[in-house]
Design a protein around this motif. Structure first.
Motif, PDB file in Angstrom:
ATOM      1  N   ALA B  34     -10.493 -63.999 -19.337  1.00  0.00           N
ATOM      2  CA  ALA B  34     -10.833 -64.919 -18.239  1.00  0.00           C
ATOM      3  C   ALA B  34     -10.494 -66.159 -18.237  1.00  0.00           C
ATOM      4  N   PHE B  35     -10.342 -66.632 -19.651  1.00  0.00           N
ATOM      5  CA  PHE B  35     -10.051 -68.111 -20.006  1.00  0.00           C
ATOM      6  C   PHE B  35      -8.349 -68.373 -20.016  1.00  0.00           C
ATOM      7  N   THR B  36      -7.782 -67.379 -19.739  1.00  0.00           N
ATOM      8  CA  THR B  36      -6.238 -67.493 -19.932  1.00  0.00           C
ATOM      9  C   THR B  36      -5.638 -67.511 -18.677  1.00  0.00           C
ATOM     10  N   ASP B  37      -4.233 -67.560 -18.660  1.00  0.00           N
ATOM     11  CA  ASP B  37      -3.381 -67.349 -17.389  1.00  0.00           C
ATOM     12  C   ASP B  37      -2.590 -66.304 -17.577  1.00  0.00           C
ATOM     13  N   TYR B  38      -3.493 -65.181 -18.015  1.00  0.00           N
ATOM     14  CA  TYR B  38      -2.655 -64.005 -18.179  1.00  0.00           C
ATOM     15  C   TYR B  38      -1.905 -63.125 -17.105  1.00  0.00           C
ATOM     16  N   SER B  39      -1.047 -62.580 -17.297  1.00  0.00           N
ATOM     17  CA  SER B  39      -0.162 -62.332 -15.879  1.00  0.00           C
ATOM     18  C   SER B  39       0.850 -60.931 -16.222  1.00  0.00           C
ATOM     19  N   LEU B  40       0.736 -60.461 -17.271  1.00  0.00           N
ATOM     20  CA  LEU B  40       1.447 -59.236 -17.793  1.00  0.00           C
ATOM     21  C   LEU B  40       2.943 -59.513 -17.981  1.00  0.00           C
ATOM     22  N   ILE B  41       3.306 -60.538 -17.072  1.00  0.00           N
ATOM     23  CA  ILE B  41       5.022 -60.675 -17.281  1.00  0.00           C
ATOM     24  C   ILE B  41       5.242 -62.019 -18.148  1.00  0.00           C
ATOM     25  N   ARG B  42       4.334 -62.681 -18.556  1.00  0.00           N
ATOM     26  CA  ARG B  42       4.419 -64.181 -19.230  1.00  0.00           C
ATOM     27  C   ARG B  42       3.774 -64.333 -20.381  1.00  0.00           C
ATOM     28  N   PRO B  43       4.046 -65.144 -21.380  1.00  0.00           N
ATOM     29  CA  PRO B  43       3.227 -65.269 -22.378  1.00  0.00           C
ATOM     30  C   PRO B  43       1.755 -65.957 -22.066  1.00  0.00           C
ATOM     31  N   GLY B  48      -8.797 -72.431 -20.393  1.00  0.00           N
ATOM     32  CA  GLY B  48     -10.114 -73.071 -20.287  1.00  0.00           C
ATOM     33  C   GLY B  48     -10.931 -72.719 -19.086  1.00  0.00           C
ATOM     34  N   LEU B  49     -11.615 -73.552 -18.440  1.00  0.00           N
ATOM     35  CA  LEU B  49     -12.416 -73.323 -17.097  1.00  0.00           C
ATOM     36  C   LEU B  49     -11.505 -73.284 -15.831  1.00  0.00           C
ATOM     37  N   ASP B  50     -10.286 -73.317 -15.874  1.00  0.00           N
ATOM     38  CA  ASP B  50      -9.520 -73.428 -14.785  1.00  0.00           C
ATOM     39  C   ASP B  50      -9.715 -72.211 -13.706  1.00  0.00           C
ATOM     40  N   ASN B  51      -9.870 -70.977 -14.382  1.00  0.00           N
ATOM     41  CA  ASN B  51      -9.750 -69.905 -13.299  1.00  0.00           C
ATOM     42  C   ASN B  51     -11.350 -69.875 -12.793  1.00  0.00           C
ATOM     43  N   PHE B  52     -12.225 -70.622 -13.481  1.00  0.00           N
ATOM     44  CA  PHE B  52     -13.655 -70.485 -13.075  1.00  0.00           C
ATOM     45  C   PHE B  52     -13.820 -71.538 -12.030  1.00  0.00           C
ATOM     46  N   ARG B  53     -13.020 -72.904 -12.310  1.00  0.00           N
ATOM     47  CA  ARG B  53     -12.885 -73.923 -11.140  1.00  0.00           C
ATOM     48  C   ARG B  53     -12.331 -73.528  -9.844  1.00  0.00           C
ATOM     49  N   TYR B  54     -11.311 -72.563 -10.140  1.00  0.00           N
ATOM     50  CA  TYR B  54     -10.584 -72.151  -8.850  1.00  0.00           C
ATOM     51  C   TYR B  54     -11.637 -71.210  -8.114  1.00  0.00           C
ATOM     52  N   ILE B  55     -12.325 -70.028  -8.805  1.00  0.00           N
ATOM     53  CA  ILE B  55     -12.833 -69.065  -7.893  1.00  0.00           C
ATOM     54  C   ILE B  55     -14.351 -69.892  -7.261  1.00  0.00           C
ATOM     55  N   PHE B  56     -14.674 -71.020  -8.175  1.00  0.00           N
ATOM     56  CA  PHE B  56     -15.760 -71.408  -7.565  1.00  0.00           C
ATOM     57  C   PHE B  56     -15.746 -72.354  -6.402  1.00  0.00           C
ATOM     58  N   GLY B  57     -14.130 -72.758  -6.207  1.00  0.00           N
ATOM     59  CA  GLY B  57     -13.590 -73.549  -5.114  1.00  0.00           C
ATOM     60  C   GLY B  57     -13.168 -72.618  -4.067  1.00  0.00           C
ATOM     61  N   HIS B 253      -3.774 -57.900  -5.505  1.00  0.00           N
ATOM     62  CA  HIS B 253      -2.804 -59.019  -5.345  1.00  0.00           C
ATOM     63  C   HIS B 253      -2.232 -59.400  -6.917  1.00  0.00           C
ATOM     64  N   LEU B 254      -2.900 -58.699  -7.877  1.00  0.00           N
ATOM     65  CA  LEU B 254      -2.418 -58.647  -9.323  1.00  0.00           C
ATOM     66  C   LEU B 254      -2.556 -59.946 -10.010  1.00  0.00           C
ATOM     67  N   LYS B 255      -3.739 -60.839  -9.154  1.00  0.00           N
ATOM     68  CA  LYS B 255      -4.044 -62.154  -9.694  1.00  0.00           C
ATOM     69  C   LYS B 255      -5.201 -61.755 -10.946  1.00  0.00           C
ATOM     70  N   LEU B 256      -4.774 -61.413 -12.064  1.00  0.00           N
ATOM     71  CA  LEU B 256      -5.587 -60.758 -12.826  1.00  0.00           C
ATOM     72  C   LEU B 256      -6.666 -61.862 -13.496  1.00  0.00           C
ATOM     73  N   PRO B 257      -6.446 -62.993 -13.712  1.00  0.00           N
ATOM     74  CA  PRO B 257      -7.062 -63.906 -14.469  1.00  0.00           C
ATOM     75  C   PRO B 257      -8.545 -64.323 -13.661  1.00  0.00           C
ATOM     76  N   ARG B 258      -8.115 -64.533 -12.021  1.00  0.00           N
ATOM     77  CA  ARG B 258      -9.077 -64.716 -11.328  1.00  0.00           C
ATOM     78  C   ARG B 258     -10.100 -63.611 -11.189  1.00  0.00           C
ATOM     79  N   ALA B 259      -9.247 -62.397 -11.109  1.00  0.00           N
ATOM     80  CA  ALA B 259     -10.341 -61.258 -11.108  1.00  0.00           C
ATOM     81  C   ALA B 259     -11.207 -61.140 -12.417  1.00  0.00           C
ATOM     82  N   LEU B 260     -10.832 -61.244 -13.505  1.00  0.00           N
ATOM     83  CA  LEU B 260     -11.252 -61.356 -14.621  1.00  0.00           C
ATOM     84  C   LEU B 260     -12.615 -62.367 -14.530  1.00  0.00           C
TER      85      LEU B 260
END
Lengths: 472, 286
Positions: B34-43, B48-57, B253-260
């Motif tokens: 949840a604290f990464t940019d995990y995407s299955l297809i890229r390293p 940090g808190l980017d995903n949390f900032r995104y979902i709370f926005g 939508h396979l946006k896994l970090p946001r989902a996590l």
């Protein structure tokens, strides 16, 4: 003695060799939602190809359509992608942007001219083609003659304005809904009507023309002309066809397959059903186009590609497309197959289902998958637009205000993705829908090819009415 | 380590291994992702808190979070209803077994069937509107699932309907462990039915109430299945729940970090609320 035995063994081996099947190449191809109805068709394809191409082993795998994307990504990441996979245009666009699909221009080249130009155009992103067109669903209008008669309407509609006017008339005179547009895909409808969604990197769907379109929908909604069930749901096709089969809906915009379903499920309604081609928008684009094709995933062994190309061309050749289209009541994406008399002539005594095939064939050359490509998180942006349209159509908010708010949200998000470089590519888009855009520098490098090669931010094709994942 | 302890650990080991592989590791790894940019297809990179900032926005997630909390309104209703039903079916009345079974059927009915059935019920031309119109209780069909002010409550009702039988059975089991001699002693002391319920039955049921309430709270915060089969988050995104957002982003939508990240927030919320419930509902004495 040993020499004799060795000689005998060699003789036996030599005799056995011609009958033993030596597999040099294995081609795995994926379809979605074809089993069990089309199992004999695809088994035949595999059998015939293997017989004509000794040394090639073809494996057919079928998945439900809603899981095929996840399966594909997993297999690509694992380094074992299938050679070919069934996709629709929005998926192909997204996969191509993520580098998960390979362009197939070289593989198509020998027989490129065999496919309908409109279908190749749908699959061309950044100047490269990403698939072998297979078939398309094109909407026709199925209408209930009894309801039309009761409403005093004598003929099918010829434009969107007429569809809405007829829907209002049906509601006022019969108390039934007239129409069930897929308003969750309002962006496609706007585009089909020649109204830009995005221009020069900014959302522009709050113009007076857009407001007027939504107002027409709102007026129709207000008098009960639009079927309210699931009107704004992502997929409202099941609700629409159920209402039509129940005699609660005057007009159904749907592919010919749906008319076949009415024949099976509601014989009384089918008996009073007539069909007509769906009206073309001012853009000349037909309603409900939804192209399905075979793409080549990234990571497919380069040495295998010529064989993959040969098989893909075979899989989508005129004869096979025609056989499949006849069995599935869809429209072939190959030019000669689509001109077959099966699609152009209506046999005497034909029912609505057969007439629907002919009506759809009229629209097929004008068919495009209307979709705004090249925008990150587009589905999320579209949800904002749909929410605004829903608020406006249902009268919960002033239309202009609702669209203005959605445009502001879009532009905030788009500003992070794109910087404006121009007002479109002159001559590249006769409908004037396309813009010329450059990706923002902060975007990942993999997306930068869009800047120079993508024909636009949006090859902006698609559909507003009846556009759904209808599998044959 | 004593022999008894060792034996206990040995017996626990198979279950612990399974839990570690299929529960602890996925939860821990998912929380990290949840604290990464995990995407299955890229390293994968730490963001940090980017995903949390995104979902709370994000309006849909915030709406979902509010709706998940609103789902908690259902908890007291379902608990009181289940307890009342349990008390009712605890009596030996004619046909009571049929009554018990009828309330348990929704528990064992799959969510897709529930969705289809309630879809018919809530339809604008559906059973519910038909009955209401027939009784002249409403002037026009109610948009149970198509009005943004009503749809969430309609879904909450279905969730409640599905859960009621489950909690009823738990309370029924607990009721049958209440010693009869205590009730008899109270009767001898002159306590009426109401006094016996509040002074004996409810205190004896307190541990069960605590467990059922916590389970119910967690189920409310994790609601998404009914949303998926009935409204898919509409109308106007009004029935999004936090977990439905996670499902929508992750699996559609396979946006896994946001989902996590969304799942991580829901998990924290569940843990927090469960701890509060434990604190408030813990029996004061054993």
């Amino acid at each position: 003695m040993l020499t004799v035995l060795a000689g005998m063994a060699l003789a036996v081996h030599a005799a056995a060799a011609p009958v033993q099947k030596i597999v040099h190449q294995k081609i795995e191809f994926w379809t979605f939602s074809m089993k069990p109805k089309f199992t004999p068709y695809f088994d035949g394809i595999v059998r015939n190809y293997e017989a004509a191409n000794p040394g090639v082993k073809v494996e057919w795998v079928d998945f439900p359509w809603d899981i095929i994307q996840t399966k594909l990504v997993t297999r690509i990441v694992a380094g074992t992608p299938p050679a070919l996979v069934n996709l629709n245009v929005p998926w192909a666009d997204e996969f191509a942007r993520d580098g998960l699909l390979q362009p197939v221009d070289a593989l198509l080249a020998p027989e490129r001219g065999r496919y309908l130009p409109s279908t190749l155009q749908d699959l061309t992103f950044g100047g490269r083609t990403y698939g072998f067109p297979l078939y398309s669903n094109v909407a026709v209008i199925a209408y209930n003659k009894q309801i039309f008669q009761a409403a005093g309407i004598a003929r099918p509609p010829r434009s969107l304005d007429e569809q809405l006017a007829f829907a209002r008339q049906i509601a006022q005179r019969t108390g039934k809904a007239g129409l069930c547009p897929a308003l969750a895909k309002i962006d496609g409808l706007m585009m089909q009507q020649g109204l830009d969604v995005i221009r020069a990197g900014r959302a522009v769907f709050n113009s007076p023309a857009h407001v007027a379109l939504i107002r027409k929908l709102a007026d129709t909604y207000k008098v009960g002309g639009l079927l309210k069930d699931s009107l704004f749901a992502e997929d409202n096709f099941p609700a629409a066809i159920d209402a039509y089969k129940g005699g609660r809906l005057g007009m159904l915009l749907a592919p010919p397959t749906a008319v076949g379903r009415i024949a099976l499920d509601a014989k009384d309604v089918y008996a009073v059903t007539a069909v007509a081609p769906a009206p073309l928008g001012p853009t000349g684009i037909a309603d409900g186009g939804w192209l399905i094709h075979f793409g080549v995933p990234a990571g497919v062994d380069k040495a295998l590609l010529p064989a993959v190309g040969k098989f893909a061309r075979y899989l989508t050749n005129d004869a096979n497309q025609l056989a499949f289209a006849k069995a599935a009541s869809v429209f072939p994406a190959a030019a000669r197959a689509s001109a077959d008399p099966f699609f152009t002539t209506v046999p005497p005594g034909a029912g609505a289902a057969e007439k629907a095939v002919a009506a759809g064939a009229v629209s097929m050359p004008h068919s495009h998958t209307l979709y705004v490509a090249g925008v990150t998180d587009y589905d999320e942006l579209r949800r904002t637009l749909v929410k605004a349209v829903e608020a406006g159509v249902t009268g919960r908010q002033d239309i202009q205000q609702a669209l203005d708010q959605a445009v502001a949200i879009w532009n905030r998000k788009l500003a992070k993705q794109f910087s404006v470089v121009g007002q479109g590519v002159p001559g590249s888009d006769p409908s004037g829908l396309l813009g010329g855009f450059k990706e923002h520098r902060s975007l990942p490098e993999k997306r930068c090819w869009l800047a120079s090669q993508h024909s636009s931010l949006t090859p902006v094709f698609g559909s507003g009415f009846g556009n759904t994942m209808v599998t044959p | 380590m004593s022999r008894t302890t060792l034996t206990a650990w040995l017996f626990l080991a198979p279950a612990l291994v399974l839990l570690a592989v299929f529960s602890f590791w996925p939860v821990g790894f998912g929380s990290y992702l949840a604290f990464t940019d995990y995407s299955l297809i890229r390293p994968t990179h730490w963001v940090g808190l980017d995903n949390f900032r995104y979902i709370f926005g994000n309006e849909m997630f915030v709406t979902g979070l509010v709706n998940s909390v609103l789902f908690l309104l259902m908890v007291p209703c379902v608990q009181v209803g289940a307890l009342a039903l349990a008390v009712l079916v605890n009596n030996q009345l004619p046909g009571i077994r049929l009554f018990r079974a009828a309330f348990y059927v929704p528990v064992v009915t799959t969510v897709s069937v529930v969705g289809i059935m309630w879809g018919f019920m809530f339809h604008e031309q559906g059973t519910l509107n038909y009955v209401l119109l027939l009784m002249r209780a409403v002037d026009a069909p109610v948009g149970w699932l198509s009005h943004d002010g009503i749809a969430l409550f309609a879904i909450m009702f279905v969730t409640m309907w599905r859960g009621l039988g489950w909690y009823m059975v738990m309370y029924l089991a607990a009721l049958q462990t209440v010693p009869a001699d205590m009730q008899e002693a109270a009767i001898l002391d002159g306590a009426n039915r109401w006094q016996r319920f509040w002074k004996i039955t409810v205190p004896m049921l307190r541990p069960t109430i605590a467990v059922c309430t916590i389970l119910s709270v967690l189920a409310a915060l994790k609601a998404y299945q009914e949303v998926d089969v009935l409204t898919q988050g509409g109308p106007m995104n009004s029935t999004f729940t936090a977990l439905y957002y996670a499902y929508d982003q992750g699996l559609k939508h396979l946006k896994l970090p946001r989902a996590l990240a969304a799942s991580f927030v829901v998990s924290l919320l569940c843990i927090g609320v469960a701890l509060c419930c434990l604190r408030w509902l813990k029996p004061k004495h054993r």
